[in-house]
Design a protein around this motif. Sequence first.
Motif, PDB file in Angstrom:
ATOM      1  N   LEU A 162      33.352  48.169  34.926  1.00 28.29           N
ATOM      2  CA  LEU A 162      34.092  47.057  35.522  1.00 28.29           C
ATOM      3  C   LEU A 162      33.391  46.453  36.730  1.00 28.29           C
ATOM      4  O   LEU A 162      33.830  45.424  37.249  1.00 28.29           O
ATOM      5  CB  LEU A 162      35.487  47.533  35.933  1.00 28.29           C
TER       6      LEU A 162
ATOM      7  N   MET B 228      37.587  51.822  41.187  1.00 32.45           N
ATOM      8  CA  MET B 228      38.873  52.056  40.542  1.00 32.45           C
ATOM      9  C   MET B 228      39.485  53.321  41.118  1.00 32.45           C
ATOM     10  O   MET B 228      38.786  54.298  41.403  1.00 32.45           O
ATOM     11  CB  MET B 228      38.703  52.199  39.032  1.00 32.45           C
TER      12      MET B 228
ATOM     13  N   SER C  64      45.103  48.874  37.450  1.00 28.61           N
ATOM     14  CA  SER C  64      44.951  47.824  36.447  1.00 28.61           C
ATOM     15  C   SER C  64      43.982  46.759  36.947  1.00 28.61           C
ATOM     16  O   SER C  64      43.628  46.733  38.131  1.00 28.61           O
ATOM     17  CB  SER C  64      46.307  47.167  36.148  1.00 28.61           C
ATOM     18  N   VAL C  65      43.572  45.889  36.025  1.00 28.39           N
ATOM     19  CA  VAL C  65      42.794  44.703  36.406  1.00 28.39           C
ATOM     20  C   VAL C  65      43.504  43.452  35.872  1.00 28.39           C
ATOM     21  O   VAL C  65      42.861  42.449  35.578  1.00 28.39           O
ATOM     22  CB  VAL C  65      41.333  44.777  35.902  1.00 28.39           C
TER      23      VAL C  65
ATOM     24  N   SER D  49      42.380  39.598  34.492  1.00 26.25           N
ATOM     25  CA  SER D  49      42.370  39.356  33.047  1.00 26.25           C
ATOM     26  C   SER D  49      43.522  38.437  32.658  1.00 26.25           C
ATOM     27  O   SER D  49      43.411  37.213  32.774  1.00 26.25           O
ATOM     28  CB  SER D  49      42.422  40.692  32.287  1.00 26.25           C
TER      29      SER D  49
ATOM     30  N   ARG E  52      37.622  40.388  30.014  1.00 27.41           N
ATOM     31  CA  ARG E  52      37.843  41.305  31.134  1.00 27.41           C
ATOM     32  C   ARG E  52      38.803  42.422  30.724  1.00 27.41           C
ATOM     33  O   ARG E  52      38.607  43.593  31.108  1.00 27.41           O
ATOM     34  CB  ARG E  52      38.400  40.545  32.339  1.00 27.41           C
ATOM     35  N   HIS E  53      39.817  42.087  29.947  1.00 27.08           N
ATOM     36  CA  HIS E  53      40.717  43.126  29.447  1.00 27.08           C
ATOM     37  C   HIS E  53      39.968  44.120  28.567  1.00 27.08           C
ATOM     38  O   HIS E  53      40.201  45.334  28.646  1.00 27.08           O
ATOM     39  CB  HIS E  53      41.865  42.501  28.655  1.00 27.08           C
TER      40      HIS E  53
ATOM     41  N   TYR F 131      38.186  46.520  30.616  1.00 33.48           N
ATOM     42  CA  TYR F 131      39.135  47.522  31.108  1.00 33.48           C
ATOM     43  C   TYR F 131      39.372  48.597  30.053  1.00 33.48           C
ATOM     44  O   TYR F 131      39.407  49.799  30.359  1.00 33.48           O
ATOM     45  CB  TYR F 131      40.439  46.834  31.488  1.00 33.48           C
TER      46      TYR F 131
ATOM     47  N   TYR G  24      36.544  50.909  30.095  1.00 36.65           N
ATOM     48  CA  TYR G  24      36.678  51.815  31.242  1.00 36.65           C
ATOM     49  C   TYR G  24      37.614  52.969  30.896  1.00 36.65           C
ATOM     50  O   TYR G  24      37.315  54.139  31.198  1.00 36.65           O
ATOM     51  CB  TYR G  24      37.211  51.035  32.450  1.00 36.65           C
TER      52      TYR G  24
ATOM     53  N   HIS H 121      50.207  47.639  27.645  1.00 33.53           N
ATOM     54  CA  HIS H 121      48.936  48.364  27.700  1.00 33.53           C
ATOM     55  C   HIS H 121      49.012  49.655  26.891  1.00 33.53           C
ATOM     56  O   HIS H 121      48.080  49.994  26.142  1.00 33.53           O
ATOM     57  CB  HIS H 121      48.569  48.679  29.144  1.00 33.53           C
TER      58      HIS H 121
END
Length: 238
Positions: free
Chosen positions: A13, A17, A67-68, A72, A86-87, A90, A93, A122
């Motif tokens: 990412l 984190m 989370s991001v 995203s 971007r998701h 994640y 990750y 999620h």
Amino acid sequence: MNREYHKWYSPTLNREMELLVFGHGGARMIVFPTSRARFFEYEDRSMVAALGDHIESGRLQLFCVDSVDAESFYARAAHPSGRIVRHLQYEQYLIHELLPFVWSKNLTPFTIVHGCSFGAYHAINFALRHPELVNRAIGLSGKYQMRGFFDGYDDDNIYSNNPSDYVPNEHDSGRLEQIKKVDLIMVIGEHDPAYQNNRELSSALWSKNIWHAFRSWNGWAHDWPYWQQMIRRYIGGA
């Protein structure tokens, strides 16, 4: 209760984190926060306390992740194609950094993914996309139709992260057999705006002969006091 704070720089990412760990053993439960929330939300909202006896007895260990979402789904200044990419970063990750960390802390061969509201998306989406990595998924008051986040734009990445789209169209027998091995639990209030979406996803799962639990609660039931009761009831299964 054992409580640990962890932080590392994620090469996937390209940012730091953070996460919190609660407990010392038992089933491993990865907890996703609500929309744009942080890794400490589950503790702050008394959800950890609600599961305190399970955690202290060694039946359950929580891994509350960050989370991001703001980078995203909620990154309105970015092109929709970049938001979903971007998701996906994640997700990588989670697979390549978080899960190895979880396994290094706890060898119990049972993994739960769980979240409330946006965190439920999620959890359920991850379980459906990677059923070989998950034993149980618990989504409380989630929404699984995500097209509203992408301003009418569509591509394969968005489709493949939108359960309301890809579940009805899943025909791969191998993937369906893997999904059938996961304990899927979706809980939502009957007056929640996403209630019909949950019913439709449940119907799509049944159409694929995927056994799961779809549970309705009276009223709106989209808040922490309800989620504290729900997780207590469904942590052990349907």
